[in-house]
Design an enzyme around this catalytic site. Structure first.
Site, PDB file in Angstrom:
ATOM      1  N   CYS A  43       0.848  -1.197   0.000  1.00 15.14           N
ATOM      2  CA  CYS A  43       0.000   0.000   0.000  1.00 15.14           C
ATOM      3  C   CYS A  43       0.887   1.252   0.000  1.00 15.14           C
ATOM      4  O   CYS A  43       1.995   1.245   0.519  1.00 15.14           O
ATOM      5  CB  CYS A  43      -0.900   0.002   1.233  1.00 15.14           C
ATOM      6  SG  CYS A  43      -2.037   1.407   1.275  1.00 15.14           S
ATOM      7  N   ASP A  45       0.432   3.778   1.715  1.00 17.25           N
ATOM      8  CA  ASP A  45       0.395   4.368   3.054  1.00 17.25           C
ATOM      9  C   ASP A  45       1.809   4.676   3.561  1.00 17.25           C
ATOM     10  O   ASP A  45       2.689   3.810   3.510  1.00 17.25           O
ATOM     11  CB  ASP A  45      -0.310   3.381   4.010  1.00 17.25           C
ATOM     12  CG  ASP A  45      -0.644   4.013   5.348  1.00 17.25           C
ATOM     13  OD1 ASP A  45       0.291   4.474   6.043  1.00 17.25           O
ATOM     14  OD2 ASP A  45      -1.828   4.055   5.691  1.00 17.25           O
ATOM     15  N   ARG A  47       2.992   4.844   6.342  1.00 19.39           N
ATOM     16  CA  ARG A  47       3.457   4.083   7.521  1.00 19.39           C
ATOM     17  C   ARG A  47       3.889   2.661   7.174  1.00 19.39           C
ATOM     18  O   ARG A  47       4.525   1.990   7.973  1.00 19.39           O
ATOM     19  CB  ARG A  47       2.333   4.022   8.564  1.00 19.39           C
ATOM     20  CG  ARG A  47       1.889   5.380   9.042  1.00 19.39           C
ATOM     21  CD  ARG A  47       0.528   5.301   9.735  1.00 19.39           C
ATOM     22  NE  ARG A  47      -0.522   4.853   8.823  1.00 19.39           N
ATOM     23  CZ  ARG A  47      -1.785   4.602   9.193  1.00 19.39           C
ATOM     24  NH1 ARG A  47      -2.139   4.740  10.452  1.00 19.39           N
ATOM     25  NH2 ARG A  47      -2.671   4.202   8.311  1.00 19.39           N
ATOM     26  N   HIS A  99      -1.956  -3.937   5.054  1.00 18.62           N
ATOM     27  CA  HIS A  99      -1.689  -3.521   6.429  1.00 18.62           C
ATOM     28  C   HIS A  99      -3.001  -3.199   7.133  1.00 18.62           C
ATOM     29  O   HIS A  99      -3.938  -2.707   6.506  1.00 18.62           O
ATOM     30  CB  HIS A  99      -0.749  -2.305   6.464  1.00 18.62           C
ATOM     31  CG  HIS A  99      -1.336  -1.058   5.895  1.00 18.62           C
ATOM     32  ND1 HIS A  99      -1.844  -0.048   6.674  1.00 18.62           N
ATOM     33  CD2 HIS A  99      -1.544  -0.665   4.616  1.00 18.62           C
ATOM     34  CE1 HIS A  99      -2.320   0.910   5.894  1.00 18.62           C
ATOM     35  NE2 HIS A  99      -2.155   0.574   4.637  1.00 18.62           N
ATOM     36  N   CYS A 102      -5.812   0.205   7.129  1.00 20.33           N
ATOM     37  CA  CYS A 102      -5.614   0.701   5.757  1.00 20.33           C
ATOM     38  C   CYS A 102      -6.785   1.614   5.370  1.00 20.33           C
ATOM     39  O   CYS A 102      -7.940   1.187   5.358  1.00 20.33           O
ATOM     40  CB  CYS A 102      -5.517  -0.482   4.789  1.00 20.33           C
ATOM     41  SG  CYS A 102      -5.274   0.033   3.073  1.00 20.33           S
TER      42      CYS A 102
HETATM   43 CO    CO Z   1      -3.340   1.234   3.050  1.00 19.96          CO
END
Ligand code: CO
Length: 224
Positions: A43, A45, A47, A99, A102
């Site tokens: 992803c 993302d 993090r 994750h 998400c």
């Molecule tokens: Co995500």
């Protein structure tokens, strides 16, 4: 926690100095070529990084990231990445890593109009529809985690559906496809232990994209 814009160039300078202190030829060697064993599809993302959570450095993992780690054959970007990684880099493992927490999966769980994001989130909404019975029988918080896991599983299946993956596997017994979830709450990677062989066998009833004559002729050529 947030680096200032100027700070990033300072960080880069220190990183270069550190690498060169360890090995004066580091960048000379890095520039030559790449032989990563892993393709990581994760992803976007901020993090859920790829290299840092795996503890690997430059040259060790080929990376593709998008919202909610989706693999869709109509998406030229992920298709090209997988094709290149399998046929040219000859990666040994393809990892689809989702994750918990998400945002993409959360957005897909709410049935509302999200404009341009709709066609993308539809990929995840389709995963929900496929597993609706299971998902609707569990409570909201668990449902969210479970959809993250099921999305990883379905995207792994989408990778295995690709002809280049099936052909390379028949010829060379790799790449192996793995499904992971990164748990932001603990920092740990969870291996969903996707049964790659079984999925491949099952989906080949419908998605067998390998031309068996072509594969056998290539295999024989490799052996002789
Ligand atoms: Co995500």
């Amino acid at each position: 926690m947030t680096n200032s814009y100027e700070g990033i160039f300072e960080n880069n300078k220190k990183w270069v100095e550190g690498k060169l202190a360890d090995n004066p030829n580091y960048f000379h060697d890095l520039a030559k070529t790449q032989h990563p064993d892993y393709l990581y599809i994760g992803c976007s993302d901020s993090r859920a990084t790829a290299e840092e959570l795996m503890g690997v450095g430059p040259g060790e993992v080929f990376v593709h990231r998008n919202i909610a780690n989706v693999v869709n054959t109509l998406d030229m970007s992920s298709t090209a990445v997988i094709q290149y990684a399998v046929e040219h880099l000859k990666v040994k493992h393809i990892i689809v890593c989702g994750h918990y927490n998400c945002g993409g999966v959360k957005a897909a769980m709410t049935s509302q109009d999200l404009g341009l994001l709709n066609p993308w989130l539809r990929n995840i909404r389709d995963v929900y529809r496929l597993h609706q019975e299971e998902l609707d029988s569990i409570d909201e918080e668990k449902k969210y985690d479970r959809l993250v896991e099921l999305n990883v599983q379905e995207q792994c299946i989408n990778v295995i559906k690709m002809a280049c993956v099936q052909e390379r596997y028949i010829l060379e017994e790799y790449p192996i496809v793995h499904g992971w979830v990164f748990d932001l709450r603990t920092g740990k990677i969870i291996d969903l232990e996707i049964d790659f062989e079984k999925i491949l066998k099952d989906i080949q009833k419908i998605y067998n994209l390998t031309d068996s004559d072509w594969v056998m002729s290539k295999k024989n050529k490799n052996i002789s």
